[in-house]
Enzyme design. Structure first.
Site, short mmCIF file in Angstrom:
data_model
loop_
_atom_site.label_atom_id
_atom_site.label_comp_id
_atom_site.label_asym_id
_atom_site.label_seq_id
_atom_site.Cartn_x
_atom_site.Cartn_y
_atom_site.Cartn_z
N HIS A 1 28.47 39.07 42.04
CA HIS A 1 29.47 38.75 42.84
C HIS A 1 30.69 38.11 42.43
CE1 HIS A 1 31.91 37.33 46.46
NE2 HIS A 1 31.92 36.09 45.97
N SER A 2 32.12 38.61 42.55
CA SER A 2 33.21 38.15 42.02
C SER A 2 33.24 38.54 40.41
CB SER A 2 33.52 36.68 42.18
OG SER A 2 34.92 36.13 42.08
N MET A 3 33.29 37.47 39.68
CA MET A 3 33.08 37.62 38.16
C MET A 3 31.82 38.31 37.87
SD MET A 3 33.04 34.95 35.01
CE MET A 3 31.51 34.37 35.22
#
Length: 256
Positions: free
Chosen positions: A94-96
């Site tokens: 998720h995300s990074m």
């Protein structure tokens, strides 16, 4: 708690099981930790064994230096994977964590042990570059960015002592992801499922759709209600997607 197999290492396992035919390696967002995925592990066990990466500089690894480079993080994670090779492995970031999952998958494919598939959540495609500098802000500026994304509980954001503990890791993670640039090397050949919130302030649906150019395998885009941390409120929907996709992917031949 993590079991003894993962103690002191990069990878944490919360619910060990011999029944799972596939393992899901989860990679946290900037400032996040392995325990973010404890509820996912609890929900999917025993059919799917969920393990999670613990980056340096947080929780039980708080005394270790943070790693400020996406590729260095990916290299370190890949070095840990042989110990977890007793069953097929998929990746969820998720995300990074989505960008790291992509780089981990590239290394796995190059090494001849490809993942059965990759979930990339809440992050624009690696080839979609943006100039960002949250890691250069003062502490108040970093906290402001966290509040904008609503990724950290209000209780934590209002606790000065806890904030002082996590801000170095948050800043390091922002530096890693904000200085990352896609190198144009070989793309993935395995399946890719991208998830995004329909009101994410930092990842548009089109930026998420651009992930399609990063694999020659199957591609699926799922848009769910919510912002950058849509998966908190949409946990059940995300888990259904994971289960369905892993059911499909586990039956697919892997690249060689």
């Amino acid at each position: 708690m993590a079991d003894t197999k993962s103690a002191g290492a990069w990878i944490r396992r919360f619910h060990a099981t011999d029944e799972a035919s596939v393992r899901l390696l989860c990679l946290p967002h900037a400032g996040g930790s392995a325990t973010y995925y404890f509820p996912v592990s609890r929900a999917l066990a025993p059919a799917i064994e969920v393990v999670a990466v613990q980056y340096p500089g947080r929780q039980d690894r708080r005394a270790e230096p943070c790693v400020e480079d996406i590729r260095a993080l990916a290299d370190a994670i890949v070095a840990e994977l042989p110990a977890w090779s007793d069953r097929p492995l998929a990746l969820f970031g998720h995300s990074m964590g989505a960008t790291i999952a992509y780089e981990v998958a590239r290394r796995m494919e190059a090494g001849g042990t490809p993942p059965v598939g990759v979930f990339a959540s809440g992050r624009r495609a690696p080839s979609v570059a943006r100039t960002e500098s949250v890691h250069l802000r003062d502490d108040d500026g970093v906290v402001s960015a966290l509040k904008e994304l609503s990724g950290t509980e209000d209780r934590l954001l209002g606790d000065e002592e806890l904030l002082r503990m996590i801000l170095p890791a948050v800043r390091s993670d922002y530096k890693a992801v904000e200085t990352y640039r896609h190198d144009g090397g070989p793309e993935l050949s395995g399946p890719l499922c991208v998830l995004v919130g329909d009101s994410d302030p930092v990842t548009s649906i089109e930026d998420a759709r651009a992930w399609q150019q990063h694999t020659t395998g199957s591609f699926r885009l799922e848009v769910l209600p919510g912002g950058h941390f849509y998966l908190n409120a949409q946990a059940a929907a995300v888990q259904r997607t994971i289960v369905a996709q892993l059911g499909d992917w586990a039956a697919l031949p892997t690249a060689s």
